[in-house]
Structures are given as C-alpha cells and as structure tokens.
Design a protein around this motif. Structure first.
Motif, PDB file in Angstrom:
ATOM      1  N   MET A 191      21.821  -7.492 -12.171  1.00 14.63           N
ATOM      2  CA  MET A 191      20.445  -7.165 -11.806  1.00 14.63           C
ATOM      3  C   MET A 191      20.455  -6.442 -10.460  1.00 14.63           C
ATOM      4  SD  MET A 191      18.305  -8.412 -14.112  1.00 14.63           S
ATOM      5  CE  MET A 191      16.800  -9.175 -13.634  1.00 14.63           C
ATOM      6  N   SER A 192      19.542  -5.518 -10.338  1.00 18.69           N
ATOM      7  CA  SER A 192      19.387  -4.744  -9.116  1.00 18.69           C
ATOM      8  C   SER A 192      17.962  -4.902  -8.603  1.00 18.69           C
ATOM      9  CB  SER A 192      19.662  -3.270  -9.388  1.00 18.69           C
ATOM     10  OG  SER A 192      20.981  -3.083  -9.829  1.00 18.69           O
ATOM     11  N   LEU A 193      17.825  -4.756  -7.303  1.00 18.26           N
ATOM     12  CA  LEU A 193      16.521  -4.878  -6.663  1.00 18.26           C
ATOM     13  C   LEU A 193      15.853  -3.507  -6.605  1.00 18.26           C
ATOM     14  CD1 LEU A 193      14.832  -7.108  -5.221  1.00 18.26           C
ATOM     15  CD2 LEU A 193      15.761  -6.238  -3.077  1.00 18.26           C
ATOM     16  N   PHE A 194      14.531  -3.480  -6.873  1.00 21.25           N
ATOM     17  CA  PHE A 194      13.753  -2.246  -6.823  1.00 21.25           C
ATOM     18  C   PHE A 194      12.423  -2.518  -6.138  1.00 21.25           C
ATOM     19  CE2 PHE A 194      16.532  -1.741 -10.450  1.00 21.25           C
ATOM     20  CZ  PHE A 194      16.996  -0.441 -10.303  1.00 21.25           C
ATOM     21  N   VAL A 195      11.911  -1.474  -5.476  1.00 19.21           N
ATOM     22  CA  VAL A 195      10.549  -1.471  -4.952  1.00 19.21           C
ATOM     23  C   VAL A 195       9.801  -0.390  -5.724  1.00 19.21           C
ATOM     24  CG1 VAL A 195       9.080  -1.010  -2.948  1.00 19.21           C
ATOM     25  CG2 VAL A 195      11.212  -2.298  -2.668  1.00 19.21           C
ATOM     26  N   VAL A 196       8.614  -0.741  -6.186  1.00 17.46           N
ATOM     27  CA  VAL A 196       7.804   0.167  -6.998  1.00 17.46           C
ATOM     28  C   VAL A 196       6.471   0.395  -6.298  1.00 17.46           C
ATOM     29  CG1 VAL A 196       6.647   0.452  -9.226  1.00 17.46           C
ATOM     30  CG2 VAL A 196       8.865  -0.714  -9.117  1.00 17.46           C
ATOM     31  N   ARG A 197       6.021   1.655  -6.327  1.00 18.57           N
ATOM     32  CA  ARG A 197       4.689   1.969  -5.807  1.00 18.57           C
ATOM     33  C   ARG A 197       3.906   2.708  -6.892  1.00 18.57           C
ATOM     34  NH1 ARG A 197       3.611   5.848  -0.766  1.00 18.57           N
ATOM     35  NH2 ARG A 197       4.355   7.370  -2.260  1.00 18.57           N
ATOM     36  N   HIS A 198       2.740   2.174  -7.185  1.00 14.65           N
ATOM     37  CA  HIS A 198       1.811   2.837  -8.106  1.00 14.65           C
ATOM     38  C   HIS A 198       0.545   3.145  -7.326  1.00 14.65           C
ATOM     39  CE1 HIS A 198      -1.156   3.583 -11.168  1.00 14.65           C
ATOM     40  NE2 HIS A 198      -1.862   2.570 -10.701  1.00 14.65           N
ATOM     41  N   GLN A 199       0.024   4.352  -7.529  1.00 11.47           N
ATOM     42  CA  GLN A 199      -1.222   4.731  -6.854  1.00 11.47           C
ATOM     43  C   GLN A 199      -2.122   5.450  -7.861  1.00 11.47           C
ATOM     44  OE1 GLN A 199      -0.620   7.247  -3.392  1.00 11.47           O
ATOM     45  NE2 GLN A 199      -2.230   6.128  -2.340  1.00 11.47           N
ATOM     46  N   HIS A 200      -3.412   5.185  -7.758  1.00 13.61           N
ATOM     47  CA  HIS A 200      -4.379   5.844  -8.641  1.00 13.61           C
ATOM     48  C   HIS A 200      -5.619   6.223  -7.823  1.00 13.61           C
ATOM     49  CE1 HIS A 200      -5.179   1.468  -8.900  1.00 13.61           C
ATOM     50  NE2 HIS A 200      -6.407   1.870  -8.624  1.00 13.61           N
ATOM     51  N   ALA A 201      -6.430   7.088  -8.396  1.00 17.66           N
ATOM     52  CA  ALA A 201      -7.664   7.532  -7.737  1.00 17.66           C
ATOM     53  C   ALA A 201      -8.706   6.420  -7.770  1.00 17.66           C
ATOM     54  CB  ALA A 201      -8.206   8.771  -8.440  1.00 17.66           C
ATOM     55  N   ALA A 202      -9.556   6.389  -6.769  1.00 18.68           N
ATOM     56  CA  ALA A 202     -10.622   5.394  -6.712  1.00 18.68           C
ATOM     57  C   ALA A 202     -11.512   5.466  -7.943  1.00 18.68           C
ATOM     58  CB  ALA A 202     -11.464   5.594  -5.445  1.00 18.68           C
ATOM     59  N   GLU A 203     -11.761   6.672  -8.427  1.00 20.32           N
ATOM     60  CA  GLU A 203     -12.641   6.862  -9.581  1.00 20.32           C
ATOM     61  C   GLU A 203     -12.064   6.272 -10.870  1.00 20.32           C
ATOM     62  OE1 GLU A 203     -11.381   9.854  -7.885  1.00 20.32           O
ATOM     63  OE2 GLU A 203     -12.857   9.308  -6.381  1.00 20.32           O
ATOM     64  N   THR A 204     -10.759   6.153 -10.930  1.00 13.10           N
ATOM     65  CA  THR A 204     -10.118   5.661 -12.156  1.00 13.10           C
ATOM     66  C   THR A 204      -9.486   4.284 -11.960  1.00 13.10           C
ATOM     67  OG1 THR A 204      -8.043   6.797 -11.628  1.00 13.10           O
ATOM     68  CG2 THR A 204      -9.654   8.004 -12.973  1.00 13.10           C
ATOM     69  N   CYS A 205      -9.922   3.556 -10.949  1.00  4.52           N
ATOM     70  CA  CYS A 205      -9.350   2.241 -10.637  1.00  4.52           C
ATOM     71  C   CYS A 205      -9.464   1.307 -11.840  1.00  4.52           C
ATOM     72  CB  CYS A 205     -10.068   1.631  -9.439  1.00  4.52           C
ATOM     73  SG  CYS A 205      -9.374   0.041  -8.943  1.00  4.52           S
ATOM     74  N   PRO A 206      -8.326   0.861 -12.410  1.00  2.00           N
ATOM     75  CA  PRO A 206      -8.377   0.003 -13.592  1.00  2.00           C
ATOM     76  C   PRO A 206      -9.006  -1.369 -13.329  1.00  2.00           C
ATOM     77  CG  PRO A 206      -6.100   0.433 -12.946  1.00  2.00           C
ATOM     78  CD  PRO A 206      -6.973   1.210 -12.030  1.00  2.00           C
ATOM     79  N   ALA A 207      -8.994  -1.828 -12.090  1.00  2.00           N
ATOM     80  CA  ALA A 207      -9.575  -3.135 -11.775  1.00  2.00           C
ATOM     81  C   ALA A 207     -11.091  -3.143 -11.915  1.00  2.00           C
ATOM     82  CB  ALA A 207      -9.166  -3.570 -10.372  1.00  2.00           C
ATOM     83  N   ARG A 208     -11.706  -1.979 -11.965  1.00  2.00           N
ATOM     84  CA  ARG A 208     -13.161  -1.894 -12.145  1.00  2.00           C
ATOM     85  C   ARG A 208     -13.587  -2.294 -13.550  1.00  2.00           C
ATOM     86  NH1 ARG A 208     -15.013   3.672  -9.136  1.00  2.00           N
ATOM     87  NH2 ARG A 208     -14.838   2.851  -7.031  1.00  2.00           N
ATOM     88  N   ASP A 209     -12.692  -2.132 -14.496  1.00  2.00           N
ATOM     89  CA  ASP A 209     -12.964  -2.472 -15.898  1.00  2.00           C
ATOM     90  C   ASP A 209     -12.362  -3.847 -16.173  1.00  2.00           C
ATOM     91  OD1 ASP A 209     -12.915  -2.828 -18.660  1.00  2.00           O
ATOM     92  OD2 ASP A 209     -12.165  -0.811 -19.090  1.00  2.00           O
TER      93      ASP A 209
END
Length: 97
Positions: free
Chosen positions: A1-19
């Motif tokens: 196993m290897s260690l990874f750092v992940v970054r995800h970014q999205h636009a405010a208009e398409t924020c999935p947490a709003r739905d």
C-alpha cells in the motif's frame, strides 16, 4: 500500500452538497466499507470552508486505483492525486526528496 493525498475542487454553482441526494451518495461512496472494495483505506478527509475543495489522505495499492475510486468526484470537478509519505518516513529517509 502507498500513501496518497487527493484534492477535489468544484464550482460553487455545482456544489454536490447542496443536493441532499447527491450529498448522501458521495458520503456513501467515501464510507470505509465502500473504500475497502477498491482496496483503499481513508485516513482522513477535510473540506476547506467556502473553498469547495476536498482533501483526502488515503492508502491505496496504486494511483490508478485512487483515480478509479475518485471518478464520481472527477465528474463533478477537478481531481489531483499526489504520492505522499508519512512524516516519520520522511525523517527516516533524511528528507522530503
């Protein structure tokens, strides 16, 4: 196993947490049981307030597997995956490089 750092970014208009449905689906996707199906262990996650940016620290068998696991997030915005090391490992090997 290897260690990874992940970054995800999205636009405010398409924020999935709003739905509520989409938010629940993404939380389910990030659950330990689902991550395990991909051979992944999530050490931690954090969303930068007001930035629409998610960071994950995880162990995975390969970068390809991380990209496969993160596909639902890649569809909603940008995705970056970096190989990483624990601080202890960096000190033991005598530096970040």
């Amino acid at each position: 196993m290897s260690l990874f750092v992940v970054r995800h970014q999205h636009a405010a208009e398409t924020c999935p947490a709003r739905d509520p449905r989409m938010g629940a689906m993404l939380l389910d996707h990030l659950s330990p049981a689902n991550a395990e199906r991909f051979g992944i262990r999530i050490h931690g996650d954090g969303v930068l307030d007001g930035q629409h940016t998610l960071y994950l620290i995880l162990d995975a068998p390969s970068e390809g597997r991380v990209n496969e696991f993160m596909q639902p997030f890649a569809q909603a915005g940008s995705l970056e995956v970096w190989p990483a090391s624990a601080c202890e490992t960096v000190v033991e090997r005598g530096g970040c490089g």
